[in-house]
Enzyme design. Structure first.
Site, PDB file in Angstrom:
ATOM      1  N   ASP A 130      28.948  -6.727 -28.413  1.00 52.28           N
ATOM      2  CA  ASP A 130      28.034  -7.562 -27.631  1.00 52.28           C
ATOM      3  C   ASP A 130      26.963  -8.204 -28.507  1.00 52.28           C
ATOM      4  O   ASP A 130      26.559  -9.343 -28.292  1.00 52.28           O
ATOM      5  CB  ASP A 130      27.334  -6.725 -26.546  1.00 52.28           C
TER       6      ASP A 130
ATOM      7  N   TYR B  29      28.187 -11.254 -30.095  1.00 48.04           N
ATOM      8  CA  TYR B  29      28.311 -12.307 -29.080  1.00 48.04           C
ATOM      9  C   TYR B  29      26.929 -12.903 -28.792  1.00 48.04           C
ATOM     10  O   TYR B  29      26.757 -14.123 -28.751  1.00 48.04           O
ATOM     11  CB  TYR B  29      28.919 -11.708 -27.815  1.00 48.04           C
TER      12      TYR B  29
ATOM     13  N   SER C  40      44.155 -18.681   5.849  1.00 48.90           N
ATOM     14  CA  SER C  40      43.925 -17.234   5.857  1.00 48.90           C
ATOM     15  C   SER C  40      45.294 -16.547   5.865  1.00 48.90           C
ATOM     16  O   SER C  40      46.326 -17.210   5.792  1.00 48.90           O
ATOM     17  CB  SER C  40      43.086 -16.829   7.052  1.00 48.90           C
ATOM     18  N   LEU C  41      45.287 -15.251   5.954  1.00 53.80           N
ATOM     19  CA  LEU C  41      46.547 -14.499   5.899  1.00 53.80           C
ATOM     20  C   LEU C  41      46.771 -13.793   7.221  1.00 53.80           C
ATOM     21  O   LEU C  41      45.805 -13.376   7.872  1.00 53.80           O
ATOM     22  CB  LEU C  41      46.457 -13.437   4.803  1.00 53.80           C
TER      23      LEU C  41
ATOM     24  N   GLU D 101      49.424  -7.627  -4.570  1.00 50.42           N
ATOM     25  CA  GLU D 101      48.084  -7.812  -5.137  1.00 50.42           C
ATOM     26  C   GLU D 101      47.068  -7.074  -4.278  1.00 50.42           C
ATOM     27  O   GLU D 101      47.201  -7.037  -3.068  1.00 50.42           O
ATOM     28  CB  GLU D 101      47.707  -9.305  -5.136  1.00 50.42           C
TER      29      GLU D 101
ATOM     30  N   LYS E 125      43.999  -6.666  -1.981  1.00 50.35           N
ATOM     31  CA  LYS E 125      43.274  -7.636  -1.156  1.00 50.35           C
ATOM     32  C   LYS E 125      41.791  -7.436  -1.442  1.00 50.35           C
ATOM     33  O   LYS E 125      41.169  -6.479  -0.988  1.00 50.35           O
ATOM     34  CB  LYS E 125      43.579  -7.444   0.323  1.00 50.35           C
TER      35      LYS E 125
ATOM     36  N   ASP F  61      37.909  -7.662  -1.512  1.00 54.15           N
ATOM     37  CA  ASP F  61      36.980  -7.804  -0.396  1.00 54.15           C
ATOM     38  C   ASP F  61      35.725  -8.530  -0.874  1.00 54.15           C
ATOM     39  O   ASP F  61      34.711  -7.927  -1.170  1.00 54.15           O
ATOM     40  CB  ASP F  61      36.635  -6.411   0.145  1.00 54.15           C
TER      41      ASP F  61
ATOM     42  N   ARG G 214      35.098 -21.487   1.597  1.00 58.96           N
ATOM     43  CA  ARG G 214      36.213 -21.810   2.454  1.00 58.96           C
ATOM     44  C   ARG G 214      35.782 -22.603   3.687  1.00 58.96           C
ATOM     45  O   ARG G 214      36.478 -23.503   4.134  1.00 58.96           O
ATOM     46  CB  ARG G 214      36.846 -20.497   2.898  1.00 58.96           C
TER      47      ARG G 214
ATOM     48  N   GLU H  93      38.628 -15.120  -5.521  1.00 60.09           N
ATOM     49  CA  GLU H  93      37.720 -14.300  -4.726  1.00 60.09           C
ATOM     50  C   GLU H  93      36.521 -13.942  -5.593  1.00 60.09           C
ATOM     51  O   GLU H  93      36.679 -13.432  -6.697  1.00 60.09           O
ATOM     52  CB  GLU H  93      38.464 -13.020  -4.305  1.00 60.09           C
TER      53      GLU H  93
ATOM     54  N   TYR I 170      43.630 -16.064  -7.874  1.00 62.13           N
ATOM     55  CA  TYR I 170      44.970 -15.640  -7.458  1.00 62.13           C
ATOM     56  C   TYR I 170      45.959 -16.753  -7.141  1.00 62.13           C
ATOM     57  O   TYR I 170      47.138 -16.502  -7.075  1.00 62.13           O
ATOM     58  CB  TYR I 170      44.919 -14.637  -6.298  1.00 62.13           C
TER      59      TYR I 170
ATOM     60  N   LYS J  12      46.688  -4.181   5.701  1.00 60.95           N
ATOM     61  CA  LYS J  12      45.316  -3.676   5.630  1.00 60.95           C
ATOM     62  C   LYS J  12      45.271  -2.146   5.570  1.00 60.95           C
ATOM     63  O   LYS J  12      46.096  -1.457   6.180  1.00 60.95           O
ATOM     64  CB  LYS J  12      44.523  -4.149   6.858  1.00 60.95           C
TER      65      LYS J  12
ATOM     66  N   CYS K 194      10.934  24.749   9.627  1.00 63.56           N
ATOM     67  CA  CYS K 194      12.367  24.743   9.331  1.00 63.56           C
ATOM     68  C   CYS K 194      13.149  25.075  10.602  1.00 63.56           C
ATOM     69  O   CYS K 194      12.859  26.088  11.256  1.00 63.56           O
ATOM     70  CB  CYS K 194      12.661  25.769   8.241  1.00 63.56           C
TER      71      CYS K 194
ATOM     72  N   CYS L  86      14.753  28.826   9.869  1.00 61.08           N
ATOM     73  CA  CYS L  86      13.979  30.060   9.709  1.00 61.08           C
ATOM     74  C   CYS L  86      12.539  29.942  10.186  1.00 61.08           C
ATOM     75  O   CYS L  86      11.805  30.930  10.181  1.00 61.08           O
ATOM     76  CB  CYS L  86      14.025  30.516   8.256  1.00 61.08           C
TER      77      CYS L  86
ATOM     78  N   CYS M 210      12.210  23.117   3.214  1.00 64.27           N
ATOM     79  CA  CYS M 210      11.791  24.331   3.892  1.00 64.27           C
ATOM     80  C   CYS M 210      11.176  25.220   2.812  1.00 64.27           C
ATOM     81  O   CYS M 210      11.736  25.376   1.730  1.00 64.27           O
ATOM     82  CB  CYS M 210      13.016  25.006   4.502  1.00 64.27           C
TER      83      CYS M 210
ATOM     84  N   CYS N  44      15.079  32.054   4.061  1.00 62.81           N
ATOM     85  CA  CYS N  44      15.788  31.136   4.965  1.00 62.81           C
ATOM     86  C   CYS N  44      17.297  31.366   4.850  1.00 62.81           C
ATOM     87  O   CYS N  44      17.879  31.194   3.778  1.00 62.81           O
ATOM     88  CB  CYS N  44      15.444  29.699   4.603  1.00 62.81           C
TER      89      CYS N  44
HETATM   90  S1  IVH Z   1      45.947 -15.478  -0.928  1.00 64.81           S
HETATM   91  C1  IVH Z   1      47.397 -18.819   1.621  1.00 64.81           C
HETATM   92  N1  IVH Z   1      45.450 -13.305  -2.336  1.00 64.81           N
HETATM   93  O1  IVH Z   1      41.949 -12.748   1.963  1.00 64.81           O
HETATM   94  C2  IVH Z   1      46.958 -17.693   0.789  1.00 64.81           C
HETATM   95  N2  IVH Z   1      43.945 -13.912  -0.610  1.00 64.81           N
HETATM   96  O2  IVH Z   1      42.659 -12.976   4.779  1.00 64.81           O
HETATM   97  C3  IVH Z   1      45.617 -17.178   1.139  1.00 64.81           C
HETATM   98  N3  IVH Z   1      42.045 -12.405  -0.366  1.00 64.81           N
HETATM   99  O3  IVH Z   1      40.764 -16.003   2.440  1.00 64.81           O
HETATM  100  C4  IVH Z   1      44.947 -16.362   0.187  1.00 64.81           C
HETATM  101  N4  IVH Z   1      42.588 -11.057  -2.002  1.00 64.81           N
HETATM  102  O4  IVH Z   1      39.573 -14.495   0.732  1.00 64.81           O
HETATM  103  C5  IVH Z   1      45.042 -14.104  -1.342  1.00 64.81           C
HETATM  104  N5  IVH Z   1      45.099 -11.428  -3.669  1.00 64.81           N
HETATM  105  C6  IVH Z   1      44.702 -12.237  -2.670  1.00 64.81           C
HETATM  106  C7  IVH Z   1      43.531 -11.998  -1.938  1.00 64.81           C
HETATM  107  C8  IVH Z   1      43.184 -12.854  -0.899  1.00 64.81           C
HETATM  108  C9  IVH Z   1      41.693 -11.316  -1.060  1.00 64.81           C
HETATM  109  C10 IVH Z   1      41.266 -12.930   0.774  1.00 64.81           C
HETATM  110  C11 IVH Z   1      40.968 -14.398   0.668  1.00 64.81           C
HETATM  111  C12 IVH Z   1      41.559 -15.001   1.909  1.00 64.81           C
HETATM  112  C13 IVH Z   1      41.627 -13.816   2.823  1.00 64.81           C
HETATM  113  C14 IVH Z   1      42.679 -14.017   3.876  1.00 64.81           C
END
Ligand code: IVH
Length: 673
Positions: free
Chosen positions: A35, A38, A84-85, A116, A118, A120, A139, A176, A228, A317, A411, A414, A429, A435
């Site tokens: 570091d 750098y 979304s998924l 992959e 998911k 958060d 988004r 993300e 991703y 999930k 307490c 006791c 306490c 106690c």
């Molecule tokens: S793919 C059309 N890959 O999950 C493909 N999403 O519930 C859509 N997310 O809005 C996204 N990890 O914020 C993808 N490995 C991953 C992800 C991921 C988290 C989130 C992302 C998306 C949400 C959908």
């Protein structure tokens, strides 16, 4: 003119070098320079740019912060919608997804998916033109979002300019943004201690930080990114497989989650799900499930979309870690050191894979800060082995007539006075060994696995023994006879016999375990070990003064004082004497350990999940013994300590011929050097 050209070249060389080292650090997780080196490069660039302001460009690594606060975010139309998924919550739902995919494609053999985590955090879209970051957007509603470019620029793992060759004229990636768990906890602790707003979870922290109008505030937040997907790539052909996308992203210097994999069929998906779930608590980022995507990109195109989600991907999930429930009442529990902890008795709720009916409220400051009352609706959280906790009160649902909790003056167990030590948040306490709650907890600690490890002497039994008067202090457990035990409720003669022999076995221990078992405030396993190593004998330890204790690694002034207070108490000395008379013993070191740091010069890498202790604890214990603990494997690594589900670090160790130790060997190492 000539000088200017020379400087320009020097500036560009420095920038390229910094970009390359960013790539090594953030993408490959394999830094090539320390570091300090750098920082030196960065300072050199900064000073040149200061001297020649005309040479400053937007994609210079120095230009992360600097934009003025905004009044409002601008709008961004997404060139490709941000979808979304769909979710699956059970194996059946995942099997159904896989079947639908294969039916549509007309394939009856198992197919490849990328698997992959998911992540958060918050979904963002990044656009690069000719390799330079030009836009970052949220988004929003999927069709249009907010322009958060200036905030995105402050995230150190987002390259302002791509590296590598064969760069598209326009590249748009989906990613993300998240706050790493450790950084989140540190941030909250600091914000809390300053009386500022804390965040409920890392996702809210990431979202709140990105939606700041002042980029300087975002720059203070420890955010990170994983990319991703690629949704636009003008001038460079799109990859053929999703997996290739990850490689492309990485080659351009964009950070990709290292846990991504290719799996085959629904069986492969399930294996990955379980493996990832087991790893969840040791991952440095929060995840709420896993995502599967059909690996072949032309198949993805054939499958297309329904409504706002692709047919070629699904999120499986994990069970929710946060749920809503109601507090029935708030009670106070008394711990081993007498600390009174407010605990919320809950209407039972299923969360994080188990039903819980108690949640810790930690201390009164927290109760007041969160304004928690009996009868409140609350979010409770249970993650991994962590004790369930109340995260937040839903103020809008507060029923009429709730009252604030106040600290009892006596307490609850006791009746002794409750005292608050100046400067401490904890109240205690004052009953000490009078106690019964404190005595029970002290015995539970003494018998616990990492202390004297007395098999069969569990919490319930200890409570029973103290309540019926058979055991008052720790040493009484060694006076127990078969008849007394067999006379207890739910205790068969066989179990009584087993317990007696377990008690015998427990008498042969180590000095470090014994010190830990005494339950001195602030003395955890690592400190106990440091004390044992440094002092060599219990007699010496008992006579060491506060100043000398502070010379021992891992012992600060507060702990030193606690140790000294503990051994000054006549009743503690008496108990120790009785325990030794009962036969508790450990190998005596004839010579006091000459070297406090027997592992000095050794470097270890921890990977995967350990069963008996957290990675943090393992790290501290190795460090106390003088070892270095590093996050990446190299030829210089002494050994890699591999827990369950070890990943790439293990294979790297294998290929470099670095020694690999399992958890048992680790324990042997730290207990016997
Ligand atoms: S793919 C059309 N890959 O999950 C493909 N999403 O519930 C859509 N997310 O809005 C996204 N990890 O914020 C993808 N490995 C991953 C992800 C991921 C988290 C989130 C992302 C998306 C949400 C959908």
């Amino acid at each position: 003119m000539g000088e200017d050209k020379g400087v320009k070249k020097q500036v560009e060389t420095l920038r390229n070098s910094i970009r390359y080292h960013n790539y090594r650090y953030y993408v490959l997780d394999d830094p090539q320079i320390p570091d300090s080196e750098y920082d030196r490069l960065m300072r050199e660039l900064q000073s040149l740019e200061k001297k020649y302001p005309k040479l400053v460009t937007v994609d210079s690594p120095t230009q992360r912060v600097g934009a003025a606060p905004l009044k409002a975010f601008g709008g961004v139309e997404h060139a490709v919608p941000m979808l979304s998924l769909s979710n699956a919550f059970s194996e059946q739902e995942l099997i159904a997804f896989d079947q639908r995919v294969r039916e549509r494609l007309g394939i009856d053999r198992p197919i490849e998916y990328t698997a992959e985590p998911k992540l958060d955090g918050l979904a963002v879209s990044l656009t690069y033109r000719e390799g330079v970051l030009v836009q970052g957007a949220t988004r929003g509603d999927g069709a249009s979002g907010e322009d958060i470019t200036q905030n995105i620029r402050t995230i150190t793992s987002v390259p302002l300019r791509l590296v590598g060759k064969n760069m598209p004229a326009i590249l748009e990636v989906r990613a993300e943004v998240y706050m790493p768990g450790k950084a989140f906890r540190e941030f909250n602790a600091q914000a809390g201690s300053r009386g500022e707003k804390t965040f409920v979870n890392p996702r809210n922290a990431a979202a709140g930080s990105l939606r700041q109008l002042d980029p300087r505030v975002t720059a203070q937040r420890p955010l990170a990114i994983f990319c991703y997907n690629i949704v636009r790539s003008v001038g460079v052909p799109l990859a053929v497989e999703q997996q290739e996308v990850f490689t492309q992203l990485k080659n351009w210097g964009l950070r990709v989650c290292p846990q991504n994999e290719v799996v085959i069929g629904s069986i492969g998906c399930f294996e990955y799900y379980h493996k990832t779930q087991d790893m969840r608590d040791s991952l440095p980022y929060e995840i709420d499930g896993v995502v599967y995507k059909v690996n072949q990109l032309d198949w993805q195109r054939r499958l297309g979309f329904v409504a706002r989600a692709p047919r070629w991907a699904i999120a499986y999930k994990f069970p929710a870690q946060e749920e809503l429930t109601r507090i029935q009442e708030i009670v106070f529990q008394v711990g081993r050191t007498g600390a009174l902890t407010p605990v919320a008795k809950l209407e039972p709720v299923f969360v994080g894979g188990a039903t819980i009916s108690n949640a810790s409220l930690h201390n009164m400051d927290e109760v007041q800060r969160k304004d928690v009352r009996s009868g409140d609706w609350v979010f409770v959280r249970r993650a991994g082995d962590v004790i369930p906790e109340v995260v937040k009160v839903v103020q809008e649902r507060r029923p009429a007539g709730t009252r604030e909790v106040s600290l009892p003056k006596h307490c609850p167990v006791c009746g002794s006075d409750v005292v608050r030590v100046e400067g401490e948040v904890v109240v205690r306490c004052s009953g000490g060994l009078f106690c019964s709650a404190q005595r029970k907890e002290a015995i539970k600690h003494y018998a616990s696995r990492r202390a004297l490890d007395i098999e069969g002497l569990g919490n319930k039994l200890i409570e029973q023994l103290v309540e019926c008067g058979l055991v008052e202090h720790i040493d009484d457990i060694y006076d127990l006879g078969i008849e007394q035990l067999a006379g207890l409720e739910r205790m068969a003669e066989k179990s009584a016999k087993n317990l007696i022999s377990a008690l015998e076995v427990s008498k042969k221990t180590t000095l470090a375990r014994f010190i830990y078992a005494l339950g001195i405030r602030g003395v955890g396993e690592a400190t106990a070990q440091a004390l044992a190593r440094h002092e060599g004998t219990l007699e010496r330890l008992m006579e060491t003064d506060v100043e000398s204790l502070q010379q021992i690694p891992d012992v600060g002034p507060i702990v030193a004082r606690q140790i000294s207070i503990f051994f000054d108490q006549v009743h503690n000395r008496e108990i120790i004497h009785k325990l030794r008379k009962a036969g508790v013993q450990w190998p005596q070191h004839s010579v006091v350990a000459a070297q406090d740091t027997p592992l000095a010069g050794n470097t270890y890498v921890l990977t995967g999940t350990l069963e008996g202790l957290t990675r943090e604890e393992a790290k501290r214990r190795l460090q106390v013994l003088g070892a270095k603990v590093s996050s990446s494997v190299s030829k210089k690594t002494t050994a890699v300590i591999a827990g369950e589900n070890s990943g790439s670090k293990l294979s790297k160790a294998g290929s470099l011929g670095v020694e690999i130790l399992n958890e048992k060997q680790l324990m042997h190492l730290i207990e016997n050097v």
